[in-house]
Motif scaffolding. Structure first.
Motif, PDB file in Angstrom:
ATOM      1  N   VAL A  65       0.843  -1.196   0.000  1.00  0.00           N
ATOM      2  CA  VAL A  65       0.000   0.000   0.000  1.00  0.00           C
ATOM      3  C   VAL A  65       0.879   1.247   0.000  1.00  0.00           C
ATOM      4  O   VAL A  65       0.603   2.219  -0.726  1.00  0.00           O
ATOM      5  CB  VAL A  65      -0.966   0.000   1.211  1.00  0.00           C
ATOM      6  N   ALA A  66       1.958   1.213   0.772  1.00  0.00           N
ATOM      7  CA  ALA A  66       2.876   2.357   0.797  1.00  0.00           C
ATOM      8  C   ALA A  66       3.509   2.572  -0.577  1.00  0.00           C
ATOM      9  O   ALA A  66       3.663   3.724  -1.028  1.00  0.00           O
ATOM     10  CB  ALA A  66       3.957   2.141   1.853  1.00  0.00           C
ATOM     11  N   LEU A  67       3.853   1.486  -1.261  1.00  0.00           N
ATOM     12  CA  LEU A  67       4.399   1.595  -2.613  1.00  0.00           C
ATOM     13  C   LEU A  67       3.347   2.171  -3.563  1.00  0.00           C
ATOM     14  O   LEU A  67       3.661   3.040  -4.388  1.00  0.00           O
ATOM     15  CB  LEU A  67       4.884   0.228  -3.103  1.00  0.00           C
ATOM     16  N   LEU A  68       2.104   1.716  -3.432  1.00  0.00           N
ATOM     17  CA  LEU A  68       1.017   2.261  -4.252  1.00  0.00           C
ATOM     18  C   LEU A  68       0.859   3.756  -3.991  1.00  0.00           C
ATOM     19  O   LEU A  68       0.747   4.549  -4.924  1.00  0.00           O
ATOM     20  CB  LEU A  68      -0.299   1.532  -3.969  1.00  0.00           C
ATOM     21  N   ILE A  69       0.886   4.147  -2.728  1.00  0.00           N
ATOM     22  CA  ILE A  69       0.751   5.568  -2.381  1.00  0.00           C
ATOM     23  C   ILE A  69       1.908   6.371  -2.976  1.00  0.00           C
ATOM     24  O   ILE A  69       1.707   7.471  -3.508  1.00  0.00           O
ATOM     25  CB  ILE A  69       0.664   5.762  -0.850  1.00  0.00           C
ATOM     26  N   ALA A  70       3.111   5.824  -2.943  1.00  0.00           N
ATOM     27  CA  ALA A  70       4.280   6.515  -3.511  1.00  0.00           C
ATOM     28  C   ALA A  70       4.118   6.700  -5.022  1.00  0.00           C
ATOM     29  O   ALA A  70       4.400   7.782  -5.563  1.00  0.00           O
ATOM     30  CB  ALA A  70       5.556   5.746  -3.199  1.00  0.00           C
ATOM     31  N   ILE A  71       3.641   5.674  -5.704  1.00  0.00           N
ATOM     32  CA  ILE A  71       3.424   5.774  -7.154  1.00  0.00           C
ATOM     33  C   ILE A  71       2.330   6.798  -7.453  1.00  0.00           C
ATOM     34  O   ILE A  71       2.472   7.628  -8.353  1.00  0.00           O
ATOM     35  CB  ILE A  71       3.081   4.390  -7.753  1.00  0.00           C
ATOM     36  N   LEU A  72       1.244   6.744  -6.671  1.00  0.00           N
ATOM     37  CA  LEU A  72       0.153   7.713  -6.855  1.00  0.00           C
ATOM     38  C   LEU A  72       0.659   9.141  -6.624  1.00  0.00           C
ATOM     39  O   LEU A  72       0.315  10.064  -7.372  1.00  0.00           O
ATOM     40  CB  LEU A  72      -1.001   7.399  -5.910  1.00  0.00           C
ATOM     41  N   ALA A  73       1.483   9.324  -5.614  1.00  0.00           N
ATOM     42  CA  ALA A  73       2.038  10.654  -5.317  1.00  0.00           C
ATOM     43  C   ALA A  73       2.954  11.131  -6.440  1.00  0.00           C
ATOM     44  O   ALA A  73       2.963  12.315  -6.782  1.00  0.00           O
ATOM     45  CB  ALA A  73       2.777  10.635  -3.988  1.00  0.00           C
ATOM     46  N   LEU A  74       3.716  10.211  -7.020  1.00  0.00           N
ATOM     47  CA  LEU A  74       4.590  10.567  -8.138  1.00  0.00           C
ATOM     48  C   LEU A  74       3.773  11.051  -9.336  1.00  0.00           C
ATOM     49  O   LEU A  74       4.058  12.095  -9.920  1.00  0.00           O
ATOM     50  CB  LEU A  74       5.454   9.364  -8.538  1.00  0.00           C
ATOM     51  N   VAL A  75       2.731  10.298  -9.679  1.00  0.00           N
ATOM     52  CA  VAL A  75       1.880  10.694 -10.805  1.00  0.00           C
ATOM     53  C   VAL A  75       1.158  12.002 -10.473  1.00  0.00           C
ATOM     54  O   VAL A  75       0.997  12.872 -11.334  1.00  0.00           O
ATOM     55  CB  VAL A  75       0.888   9.569 -11.178  1.00  0.00           C
ATOM     56  N   LEU A  76       0.761  12.162  -9.221  1.00  0.00           N
ATOM     57  CA  LEU A  76       0.129  13.414  -8.787  1.00  0.00           C
ATOM     58  C   LEU A  76       1.079  14.591  -8.992  1.00  0.00           C
ATOM     59  O   LEU A  76       0.671  15.643  -9.500  1.00  0.00           O
ATOM     60  CB  LEU A  76      -0.295  13.319  -7.321  1.00  0.00           C
ATOM     61  N   ALA A  77       2.339  14.414  -8.641  1.00  0.00           N
ATOM     62  CA  ALA A  77       3.318  15.490  -8.814  1.00  0.00           C
ATOM     63  C   ALA A  77       3.470  15.854 -10.292  1.00  0.00           C
ATOM     64  O   ALA A  77       3.504  17.040 -10.652  1.00  0.00           O
ATOM     65  CB  ALA A  77       4.670  15.073  -8.228  1.00  0.00           C
ATOM     66  N   PHE A  78       3.531  14.830 -11.150  1.00  0.00           N
ATOM     67  CA  PHE A  78       3.618  15.100 -12.588  1.00  0.00           C
ATOM     68  C   PHE A  78       2.376  15.825 -13.095  1.00  0.00           C
ATOM     69  O   PHE A  78       2.474  16.800 -13.830  1.00  0.00           O
ATOM     70  CB  PHE A  78       3.821  13.811 -13.390  1.00  0.00           C
ATOM     71  N   SER A  79       1.207  15.342 -12.699  1.00  0.00           N
ATOM     72  CA  SER A  79      -0.027  15.945 -13.217  1.00  0.00           C
ATOM     73  C   SER A  79      -0.185  17.378 -12.722  1.00  0.00           C
ATOM     74  O   SER A  79      -0.646  18.252 -13.465  1.00  0.00           O
ATOM     75  CB  SER A  79      -1.254  15.099 -12.860  1.00  0.00           C
ATOM     76  N   GLU A  80       0.214  17.658 -11.497  1.00  0.00           N
ATOM     77  CA  GLU A  80       0.134  19.024 -10.968  1.00  0.00           C
ATOM     78  C   GLU A  80       1.106  19.946 -11.704  1.00  0.00           C
ATOM     79  O   GLU A  80       0.742  21.054 -12.097  1.00  0.00           O
ATOM     80  CB  GLU A  80       0.438  19.043  -9.467  1.00  0.00           C
ATOM     81  N   THR A  81       2.334  19.476 -11.895  1.00  0.00           N
ATOM     82  CA  THR A  81       3.338  20.288 -12.571  1.00  0.00           C
ATOM     83  C   THR A  81       2.957  20.533 -14.031  1.00  0.00           C
ATOM     84  O   THR A  81       3.011  21.668 -14.517  1.00  0.00           O
ATOM     85  CB  THR A  81       4.723  19.607 -12.494  1.00  0.00           C
ATOM     86  N   LEU A  82       2.565  19.477 -14.717  1.00  0.00           N
ATOM     87  CA  LEU A  82       2.169  19.624 -16.120  1.00  0.00           C
ATOM     88  C   LEU A  82       0.898  20.468 -16.238  1.00  0.00           C
ATOM     89  O   LEU A  82       0.767  21.272 -17.170  1.00  0.00           O
ATOM     90  CB  LEU A  82       1.961  18.247 -16.753  1.00  0.00           C
ATOM     91  N   GLY A  83      -0.015  20.302 -15.303  1.00  0.00           N
ATOM     92  CA  GLY A  83      -1.250  21.085 -15.320  1.00  0.00           C
ATOM     93  C   GLY A  83      -0.982  22.571 -15.175  1.00  0.00           C
ATOM     94  O   GLY A  83      -1.552  23.393 -15.899  1.00  0.00           O
TER      95      GLY A  83
END
Length: 187
Positions: A14-32
């Protein structure tokens, strides 16, 4: 953690899933944010070009009207030198009107300005579409992170499945924002 200091292996996943989700979140926020800024920039560019187009239209109309008025006045003038001067002025104004309408060498004629403005509007619309996809991706990622975190606390396995599903939805919207921002029209 268990009583013996060992971390539950499912919590690591679950922690690994959260880390991956956070990584994609960072990309989507920056690109957005980048797309939001680009959309504003393209909107200003389009607005400036349409303003220049309008100014050329006003100038053209003013000169066209002046030429027509001078043509009417010329019918009442008998002196040859005055008529020739008026005809030259009318010809100059008509040439300027034609230049205002189309000026391919400088791209500053009304036709060229309209084409350039439409291109800027297209870039603006594409940037806005990408921005909206990134915003949806960010929302899905944030909710997925909350649900995955809640699963660690509650142990309700359904939450991790919903979090994973939302994570996939977020990744799809992030990919759409990057590769095909206008493929989905939600706004």
């Amino acid at each position: 953690m268990s009583a013996h200091g060992h971390v539950d292996p499912s919590n690591k996943k679950v922690a690994l899933l959260i880390a991956i989700l956070a990584l994609v979140l960072a990309f989507s926020e920056t690109l957005g944010k980048g797309m939001q800024t680009a959309a504003l920039s393209h909107n200003v560019e389009a607005s400036n070009l349409w303003t220049f187009f309008q100014a050329k239209t006003i100038r053209s109309t003013t000169l066209r009207t002046a030429a027509e008025a001078l043509e009417v006045e010329m019918t009442q003038v008998s002196r040859t030198e005055t008529r020739e001067a008026m005809q030259k002025r009318i010809a100059d104004w008509k040439a300027t009107v034609a230049r205002y309408d189309s000026e391919p060498e400088t791209q500053d004629g009304r036709k060229e300005l309209a084409a350039r403005a439409k291109i800027a509007e297209g870039r603006r619309d594409r940037s806005l579409a990408a921005y909206h996809n990134y915003e949806l991706a960010s929302a899905a990622m944030q909710i997925a992170i909350v649900l995955a975190s809640a699963e660690i606390i509650t142990g309700v396995a359904l939450l991790i499945w919903i979090a994973g599903g939302l994570g996939l939805v977020g990744m799809v919207f992030c990919a759409l924002g990057f590769f095909a921002p206008t493929a989905v029209h939600l706004f």
